[in-house]
Design an enzyme around this catalytic site. Structure first.
Site, PDB file in Angstrom:
ATOM      1  CB  CYS A 116      -0.949  -0.004   1.192  1.00 17.97           C
ATOM      2  SG  CYS A 116      -1.973  -1.467   1.247  1.00 17.97           S
ATOM      3  CG  HIS A 257      -3.243   3.166   2.068  1.00 15.45           C
ATOM      4  ND1 HIS A 257      -3.679   2.784   0.817  1.00 15.45           N
ATOM      5  CD2 HIS A 257      -3.370   2.072   2.860  1.00 15.45           C
ATOM      6  CE1 HIS A 257      -4.049   1.522   0.861  1.00 15.45           C
ATOM      7  NE2 HIS A 257      -3.881   1.064   2.079  1.00 15.45           N
ATOM      8  CG  ASN A 287      -6.469  -1.234   1.127  1.00 10.97           C
ATOM      9  OD1 ASN A 287      -5.766  -0.831   0.196  1.00 10.97           O
ATOM     10  ND2 ASN A 287      -5.960  -1.665   2.259  1.00 10.97           N
TER      11      ASN A 287
HETATM   12  O1  UT7 Z   1      -3.640  -1.280   3.652  1.00  8.54           O
HETATM   13  C1  UT7 Z   1      -3.080  -1.339   4.922  1.00  8.54           C
HETATM   14  C2  UT7 Z   1      -3.475  -2.573   5.555  1.00  8.54           C
HETATM   15  N1  UT7 Z   1      -4.834  -2.758   5.927  1.00  8.54           N
HETATM   16  C3  UT7 Z   1      -5.426  -2.066   6.915  1.00  8.54           C
HETATM   17  O2  UT7 Z   1      -5.020  -1.006   7.279  1.00  8.54           O
HETATM   18  C4  UT7 Z   1      -6.627  -2.717   7.546  1.00  8.54           C
HETATM   19  C5  UT7 Z   1      -6.501  -2.617   9.035  1.00  8.54           C
HETATM   20  N2  UT7 Z   1      -7.556  -3.304   9.757  1.00  8.54           N
HETATM   21  C6  UT7 Z   1      -8.854  -2.947   9.695  1.00  8.54           C
HETATM   22  O3  UT7 Z   1      -9.236  -2.075   8.949  1.00  8.54           O
HETATM   23  C7  UT7 Z   1      -9.802  -3.598  10.665  1.00  8.54           C
HETATM   24  O4  UT7 Z   1      -9.073  -4.448  11.512  1.00  8.54           O
HETATM   25  C8  UT7 Z   1     -10.926  -4.418   9.974  1.00  8.54           C
HETATM   26  C9  UT7 Z   1     -11.914  -3.483   9.302  1.00  8.54           C
HETATM   27  C10 UT7 Z   1     -10.346  -5.393   8.960  1.00  8.54           C
HETATM   28  C11 UT7 Z   1     -11.705  -5.223  11.016  1.00  8.54           C
HETATM   29  O5  UT7 Z   1     -12.211  -4.388  12.026  1.00  8.54           O
HETATM   30  P1  UT7 Z   1     -11.975  -4.716  13.565  1.00  8.54           P
HETATM   31  O6  UT7 Z   1     -12.709  -3.712  14.318  1.00  8.54           O
HETATM   32  O7  UT7 Z   1     -10.500  -4.808  13.796  1.00  8.54           O
HETATM   33  O8  UT7 Z   1     -12.695  -6.099  13.723  1.00  8.54           O
HETATM   34  P2  UT7 Z   1     -12.076  -7.498  14.178  1.00  8.54           P
HETATM   35  O9  UT7 Z   1     -11.263  -8.091  13.075  1.00  8.54           O
HETATM   36  O10 UT7 Z   1     -11.454  -7.390  15.518  1.00  8.54           O
HETATM   37  O11 UT7 Z   1     -13.405  -8.316  14.327  1.00  8.54           O
HETATM   38  C12 UT7 Z   1     -14.376  -8.017  15.353  1.00  8.54           C
HETATM   39  C13 UT7 Z   1     -15.505  -9.014  15.231  1.00  8.54           C
HETATM   40  C14 UT7 Z   1     -15.031 -10.457  15.246  1.00  8.54           C
HETATM   41  O12 UT7 Z   1     -16.000 -11.219  15.908  1.00  8.54           O
HETATM   42  P3  UT7 Z   1     -15.756 -11.725  17.416  1.00  8.54           P
HETATM   43  O13 UT7 Z   1     -14.477 -12.507  17.358  1.00  8.54           O
HETATM   44  O14 UT7 Z   1     -15.621 -10.440  18.211  1.00  8.54           O
HETATM   45  O15 UT7 Z   1     -16.979 -12.502  17.695  1.00  8.54           O
HETATM   46  C15 UT7 Z   1     -14.999 -10.838  13.786  1.00  8.54           C
HETATM   47  O16 UT7 Z   1     -15.202 -12.220  13.577  1.00  8.54           O
HETATM   48  O17 UT7 Z   1     -16.174  -8.828  13.976  1.00  8.54           O
HETATM   49  C16 UT7 Z   1     -16.170 -10.062  13.256  1.00  8.54           C
HETATM   50  N3  UT7 Z   1     -16.034  -9.748  11.846  1.00  8.54           N
HETATM   51  C17 UT7 Z   1     -17.082  -9.490  11.042  1.00  8.54           C
HETATM   52  N4  UT7 Z   1     -18.402  -9.414  11.284  1.00  8.54           N
HETATM   53  C18 UT7 Z   1     -19.205  -9.111  10.260  1.00  8.54           C
HETATM   54  C19 UT7 Z   1     -14.885  -9.669  11.107  1.00  8.54           C
HETATM   55  N5  UT7 Z   1     -15.176  -9.358   9.841  1.00  8.54           N
HETATM   56  C20 UT7 Z   1     -16.537  -9.244   9.764  1.00  8.54           C
HETATM   57  C21 UT7 Z   1     -17.420  -8.929   8.738  1.00  8.54           C
HETATM   58  N6  UT7 Z   1     -18.749  -8.868   9.024  1.00  8.54           N
HETATM   59  N7  UT7 Z   1     -17.008  -8.651   7.480  1.00  8.54           N
END
Ligand code: UT7
Length: 330
Positions: A116, A257, A287
């Site tokens: 990225c 980004h 992204n």
């Molecule tokens: O380009 C540079 C690199 N990329 C980034 O900068 C991305 C950085 N990360 C992020 O943007 C965020 O971490 C995400 C948007 C990918 C995820 O958000 P988060 O707030 O960190 O969520 P999480 O991965 O901690 O997931 C929280 C909960 C989990 O459930 P439990 O374990 O709390 O029951 C996940 O299983 O949300 C669940 N979850 C979803 N639920 C519905 C994860 N993905 C989804 C989804 N829909 N698509």
């Protein structure tokens, strides 16, 4: 008096026609429009057609950048393509773009892989080569077909990524103080496994077993990457401002980004800048890795968000983990 910096002579971008909305995604994996918008700010992303490869997206963006710059393809002597989704592992996508555009065979052509942050890495490299006098007209592209490396069954990553391309034409400047003021690049190589594609390289060559495991797809520890992205992009922004004697409030527009709206909001808060000072299109494209900054730059230019004399900050973070920032006076 300082010597003229290299300048961006024109910008262009291209996004494939097919729109994949959050609603569409919710029919493919267990997710919802509400969750995706709340956690990332993304509403939809573009998906390239089956017969479109990264070079095809790159060529469309490049044609627009060449047109905007008034530089014919025959005058380009350097092509640098930033991508993590090249058409082939070998040769570089830059060579394919060169041929499709009719750039002369005397041009140097290579790819840059800094994920990225790739566009800022490529821009820095091209500007250094142009300012050295070795090259006069560089085409710098960020292009990705991330839909080809996304695991469409992994709800934690598939909603984030999209396809697209952006390009700029770079040449020597004539006016001191205008152009690329400076860049800062870096990498945190110890954290490679926070965001990577494990298979298909020399460590885990493609095999029936690697494909069965899904090693060909993007793996990401989202939470860890999120925290690092905020901290490192803030630092990269502060460092370059300090290095060149600017204060954050002097920036007219930040082009970050586009990974997650919450990351952009957090950086705005830490830099004590209104979020309106940040260009945002993550809602429409998700992204697009190396393409995200040049697409945003082109949209900002064409919509009049960047005017003559403005100071623009580019800042990125991505797999590697890499980071980069750049200051441009228009
Ligand atoms: O380009 C540079 C690199 N990329 C980034 O900068 C991305 C950085 N990360 C992020 O943007 C965020 O971490 C995400 C948007 C990918 C995820 O958000 P988060 O707030 O960190 O969520 P999480 O991965 O901690 O997931 C929280 C909960 C989990 O459930 P439990 O374990 O709390 O029951 C996940 O299983 O949300 C669940 N979850 C979803 N639920 C519905 C994860 N993905 C989804 C989804 N829909 N698509």
């Amino acid at each position: 008096m300082s010597t003229p910096a290299t300048v961006i002579l024109g910008t262009g971008s291209y996004a494939p026609d097919r729109v994949l909305t959050n609603e569409d995604l919710s029919k493919m994996v267990d997710t919802s429009d509400e969750w995706i918008r709340a956690r990332s700010g993304i509403r939809e992303r573009r998906i390239a057609a089956a017969d479109q490869a990264t070079s095809d997206l790159a060529v469309q963006a490049s044609l627009r950048a060449l047109e905007a710059s008034g530089v014919p393809a025959s005058e380009i002597d350097l092509v640098v393509v930033a991508t993590v989704t090249p058409d082939y592992p070998m040769p570089s996508t830059a060579c394919i773009v060169q041929h499709k555009l009719g750039v002369p065979t005397s041009a140097a052509c290579f790819d840059v892989n800094a994920a990225c942050s790739g566009f800022i890495y490529a821009l820095d490299t091209a500007c250094a080569l142009v300012s050295s006098g070795r090259y006069r007209r560089a085409l710098v592209v960020g292009a990705e077909k991330l839909s080809s490396v996304v695991d469409w069954q992994d709800r934690g990553t598939c909603m984030l990524f999209g396809d697209g391309a952006g390009a700029v034409v770079v040449g020597p400047g004539t006016t001191p103080g205008l152009g690329l003021i400076g860049t800062k690049l870096g990498a945190l190589g110890e954290d490679t496994d926070l965001l990577y594609i494990p298979g298909g390289g020399s460590r885990l060559p493609t095999s029936a077993e690697s494909i069965a495991r899904g090693d060909q797809f993007i793996k990401m520890k989202g939470k860890e990457v999120f925290k690092l992205a905020v901290r490192v992009m803030e630092e990269a922004a502060r460092d370059i401002l300090e290095q060149h004697g600017f204060q954050a409030h002097q920036i007219d527009l930040v082009i970050p980004h586009q990974a997650n709206l919450r990351i952009i909001d957090a950086i705005a808060q830490y830099l004590e800048l209104p979020v309106e000072r940040f260009f945002v299109n993550v809602d429409r494209y998700g992204n697009t890795s190396a393409a995200s900054i040049p697409i945003a730059l082109d949209e900002a230019r064409r919509s009049g968000r960047i005017k003559a004399g403005d100071l623009t900050l580019l800042v990125a973070f991505g797999a590697g983990l890499t980071y980069g920032s750049a200051l441009i006076r228009w």
